[in-house]
Enzyme design. Structure first.
Site, PDB file in Angstrom:
ATOM      1  N   HIS A  99     -30.133   5.001  -2.487  1.00  0.00           N
ATOM      2  CA  HIS A  99     -28.970   4.246  -2.064  1.00  0.00           C
ATOM      3  C   HIS A  99     -28.177   3.853  -3.291  1.00  0.00           C
ATOM      4  O   HIS A  99     -28.758   3.566  -4.339  1.00  0.00           O
ATOM      5  CB  HIS A  99     -29.398   2.974  -1.291  1.00  0.00           C
ATOM      6  CG  HIS A  99     -28.288   2.403  -0.476  1.00  0.00           C
ATOM      7  ND1 HIS A  99     -27.338   1.584  -1.020  1.00  0.00           N
ATOM      8  CD2 HIS A  99     -27.965   2.569   0.832  1.00  0.00           C
ATOM      9  CE1 HIS A  99     -26.476   1.256  -0.078  1.00  0.00           C
ATOM     10  NE2 HIS A  99     -26.831   1.840   1.053  1.00  0.00           N
TER      11      HIS A  99
ATOM     12  N   ASP B  41     -31.784   4.796   6.978  1.00  0.00           N
ATOM     13  CA  ASP B  41     -31.873   5.945   7.872  1.00  0.00           C
ATOM     14  C   ASP B  41     -33.269   6.543   7.935  1.00  0.00           C
ATOM     15  O   ASP B  41     -33.515   7.454   8.721  1.00  0.00           O
ATOM     16  CB  ASP B  41     -30.876   7.026   7.435  1.00  0.00           C
ATOM     17  CG  ASP B  41     -29.485   6.717   7.955  1.00  0.00           C
ATOM     18  OD1 ASP B  41     -29.398   6.043   8.987  1.00  0.00           O
ATOM     19  OD2 ASP B  41     -28.510   7.146   7.339  1.00  0.00           O
TER      20      ASP B  41
HETATM   21  N1  ACO Z   1     -34.030  12.274  -3.536  1.00  0.00           N
HETATM   22  C1  ACO Z   1     -34.229  12.685  -4.805  1.00  0.00           C
HETATM   23  N2  ACO Z   1     -33.442  12.284  -5.821  1.00  0.00           N
HETATM   24  C2  ACO Z   1     -32.444  11.438  -5.556  1.00  0.00           C
HETATM   25  C3  ACO Z   1     -32.213  10.963  -4.261  1.00  0.00           C
HETATM   26  C4  ACO Z   1     -33.044  11.414  -3.229  1.00  0.00           C
HETATM   27  N3  ACO Z   1     -32.846  11.032  -1.971  1.00  0.00           N
HETATM   28  N4  ACO Z   1     -31.147  10.140  -4.277  1.00  0.00           N
HETATM   29  C5  ACO Z   1     -30.735  10.086  -5.540  1.00  0.00           C
HETATM   30  N5  ACO Z   1     -31.493  10.879  -6.318  1.00  0.00           N
HETATM   31  C6  ACO Z   1     -31.379  11.119  -7.745  1.00  0.00           C
HETATM   32  C7  ACO Z   1     -30.253  12.143  -7.984  1.00  0.00           C
HETATM   33  O1  ACO Z   1     -30.745  13.466  -7.967  1.00  0.00           O
HETATM   34  C8  ACO Z   1     -29.756  11.719  -9.341  1.00  0.00           C
HETATM   35  O2  ACO Z   1     -30.673  12.173 -10.304  1.00  0.00           O
HETATM   36  P1  ACO Z   1     -30.191  12.605 -11.773  1.00  0.00           P
HETATM   37  O3  ACO Z   1     -29.578  11.388 -12.365  1.00  0.00           O
HETATM   38  O4  ACO Z   1     -31.439  13.070 -12.431  1.00  0.00           O
HETATM   39  O5  ACO Z   1     -29.171  13.705 -11.567  1.00  0.00           O
HETATM   40  C9  ACO Z   1     -29.863  10.197  -9.301  1.00  0.00           C
HETATM   41  O6  ACO Z   1     -30.909   9.919  -8.359  1.00  0.00           O
HETATM   42  C10 ACO Z   1     -28.584   9.529  -8.860  1.00  0.00           C
HETATM   43  O7  ACO Z   1     -28.196  10.110  -7.596  1.00  0.00           O
HETATM   44  P2  ACO Z   1     -26.707  10.090  -7.036  1.00  0.00           P
HETATM   45  O8  ACO Z   1     -26.653  10.991  -5.850  1.00  0.00           O
HETATM   46  O9  ACO Z   1     -25.724  10.310  -8.128  1.00  0.00           O
HETATM   47  O10 ACO Z   1     -26.600   8.564  -6.652  1.00  0.00           O
HETATM   48  P3  ACO Z   1     -25.711   7.926  -5.558  1.00  0.00           P
HETATM   49  O11 ACO Z   1     -25.621   6.501  -5.847  1.00  0.00           O
HETATM   50  O12 ACO Z   1     -24.417   8.664  -5.413  1.00  0.00           O
HETATM   51  O13 ACO Z   1     -26.642   8.255  -4.289  1.00  0.00           O
HETATM   52  C11 ACO Z   1     -27.025   8.638  -2.037  1.00  0.00           C
HETATM   53  C12 ACO Z   1     -26.665   7.619  -3.105  1.00  0.00           C
HETATM   54  C13 ACO Z   1     -25.814   9.567  -1.803  1.00  0.00           C
HETATM   55  C14 ACO Z   1     -27.323   7.888  -0.752  1.00  0.00           C
HETATM   56  C15 ACO Z   1     -28.258   9.497  -2.468  1.00  0.00           C
HETATM   57  O14 ACO Z   1     -29.359   8.655  -2.733  1.00  0.00           O
HETATM   58  C16 ACO Z   1     -28.628  10.555  -1.432  1.00  0.00           C
HETATM   59  O15 ACO Z   1     -27.990  11.604  -1.384  1.00  0.00           O
HETATM   60  N6  ACO Z   1     -29.664  10.281  -0.572  1.00  0.00           N
HETATM   61  C17 ACO Z   1     -30.098  11.196   0.460  1.00  0.00           C
HETATM   62  C18 ACO Z   1     -29.169  11.104   1.668  1.00  0.00           C
HETATM   63  C19 ACO Z   1     -29.373   9.799   2.438  1.00  0.00           C
HETATM   64  O16 ACO Z   1     -30.488   9.419   2.768  1.00  0.00           O
HETATM   65  N7  ACO Z   1     -28.243   9.134   2.782  1.00  0.00           N
HETATM   66  C20 ACO Z   1     -28.250   7.916   3.574  1.00  0.00           C
HETATM   67  C21 ACO Z   1     -27.910   6.730   2.726  1.00  0.00           C
HETATM   68  S1  ACO Z   1     -27.974   5.221   3.662  1.00  0.00           S
HETATM   69  C22 ACO Z   1     -26.529   5.179   4.496  1.00  0.00           C
HETATM   70  O17 ACO Z   1     -25.527   5.737   4.122  1.00  0.00           O
HETATM   71  C23 ACO Z   1     -26.438   4.461   5.725  1.00  0.00           C
END
Ligand code: ACO
Length: 377
Positions: free
Chosen positions: A259, A313
């Site tokens: 998140h 979620d």
């Molecule tokens: N699994 C593995 N690695 C992850 C995950 C994950 N679910 N989420 C983040 N990371 C890692 C990324 O790969 C990245 O790693 P790096 O720095 O080595 O490249 C780092 O953490 C930062 O990730 P970002 O995607 O840049 O962070 P952001 O703040 O944009 O992410 C997000 C938030 C989009 C929700 C992300 O965690 C994700 O895609 N999760 C999976 C989808 C999900 O469950 N969405 C629902 C969110 S809750 C809601 O909206 C109601």
């Protein structure tokens, strides 16, 4: 040089009193009240009133609000006809977005600054969204839409409109609590999308349909559906570790984890897990829930130290699946809840509106010559 923050991370786009998140300690408050307390003591509609009006309603205010909502559940037969014309393999969020946009044609609400217009638009949207979702659910299966029942509460009525059966009160209570936990979450993507639309003084149906479109994506409200699909793909406990390791080795994200704000477990995921534990203790274990717990345990281990934990979620889909909902309807149930938060931000924004018009950093070229078509290679 303008400052650039990808995804607007860390940029405040508004001042708000609607809700508060502290992602370091896993705190979420609606209008200053912790969500755990609302989940335990309130109802979704009372929480909606709190979000919209910044206080819990008195008995008289609550009675009037609930009565107005009950009397606006029905949708016009032309909206049902519109839903019947949609393809049955379509996504429920697209059906909801189209039907909500169409609602605005039946209830023109151009005087958006008028508190009466705001009240009745909010009542109509909160009351009718579940009717639209359930109508598409029925019609898609080739069944007739079921009319809402005035004697049932919000969650029971929704489940009734899906199945034509009055649900077990304990199951309806679980759904109502899920709606409370999904009702609002500060400046998330769909709320921001709705606020950008609201800032143009567009009508509330357009505001909510913009927000629905944004909520649909798998990085936002679409994740619950993907979590259940992932659990079904994993199939059993012994495949959990190899499945997750393979995903991470391929640099793929684990759905239902992570998140932008929370660096600890999302408090909504913790509350949903507690509800699921109670429900399955009472009604028998759920293999899907047991598998979800194992995925969370192994996922936590593999992502250790990265501040990535289960989000809202992760467990919501398991609960909705237990209620018999098709996975592609999960985001629509999310929308049924979040419509309250979107409208609370809409009302707040209009108190001191300014058109959203951010800048950009231009990285293109200047002064390019126009090349005639015959000279292009
Ligand atoms: N699994 C593995 N690695 C992850 C995950 C994950 N679910 N989420 C983040 N990371 C890692 C990324 O790969 C990245 O790693 P790096 O720095 O080595 O490249 C780092 O953490 C930062 O990730 P970002 O995607 O840049 O962070 P952001 O703040 O944009 O992410 C997000 C938030 C989009 C929700 C992300 O965690 C994700 O895609 N999760 C999976 C989808 C999900 O469950 N969405 C629902 C969110 S809750 C809601 O909206 C109601």
């Amino acid at each position: 040089m303008q400052e650039f923050s990808p995804g607007l991370a860390g940029v405040a786009a508004a001042k708000s009193k609607v809700s508060f998140v502290d992602g370091q300690i896993g705190l979420l408050e609606y209008r200053g009240i912790r969500i755990e307390e609302l989940a335990a003591k309130s109802s979704f509609l009372e929480t909606t009133y709190l979000l919209l009006y910044d206080r819990l309603p008195t008995q008289a205010e609550r009675d009037r609000f609930l009565s107005d909502l009950v009397h606006h559940r029905r949708i016009k037969y032309r909206i049902i006809d519109l839903i019947k014309c949609l393809p049955e393999h379509g996504h429920p969020m697209d059906a909801l977005q189209a039907a909500v946009a169409a609602l605005g044609m039946f209830y023109p609400a151009r005087q958006v600054l008028d508190p009466e217009v705001q009240y009745w638009s909010a009542v109509r949207l909160i009351a009718k969204v579940p009717t639209i979702v359930s109508a598409y659910y029925r019609v898609r299966r080739g069944d007739e839409q079921i009319q809402p029942r005035d004697d049932l509460d919000h969650a029971s009525n929704f489940l009734y409109m899906l199945t034509e059966k009055v649900p077990n009160p304990a199951i309806a209570k679980v759904l109502d609590t899920c709606l409370i936990l999904h009702a609002e979450h500060t400046m998330n993507a769909s709320t921001f999308s709705g606020m950008v639309t609201a800032s143009t003084l567009a009508d509330p149906y357009t505001v909510v349909s913009s927000a629905i479109g944004t909520l649909k994506g798998p990085l936002h409200g679409g994740a619950a559906q993907e979590v259940v699909e992932m659990l079904e793909e994993i199939g059993s406990r012994e495949h959990v570790r190899s499945y997750l390791e393979k995903k991470l080795a391929a640099k793929q994200k684990l759905v239902g984890f992570g998140h932008r704000l929370y660096k600890v477990k999302d408090p909504r995921a913790a509350s949903l897990q507690a509800i699921a534990q109670q429900l399955f203790a009472q009604y028998g274990r759920s293999p899907l829930y047991d598998l979800a717990e194992e995925v969370e345990r192994v996922g936590e281990e593999l992502l250790r130290g990265k501040g990535i934990h289960a989000n809202v979620d992760f467990y919501s889909g398991v609960l909705y699946k237990t209620m018999g909902l098709d996975p592609d309807f999960f985001p629509a149930v999310f929308a049924m809840a979040r419509v309250s938060g979107w409208l609370a931000h809409w009302v707040e924004q209009l108190q001191d509106n300014r058109l959203f018009r951010p800048g950009q950093i231009y990285e293109g070229v200047h002064g390019r010559a126009y090349v005639p078509l015959t000279n292009r290679h």
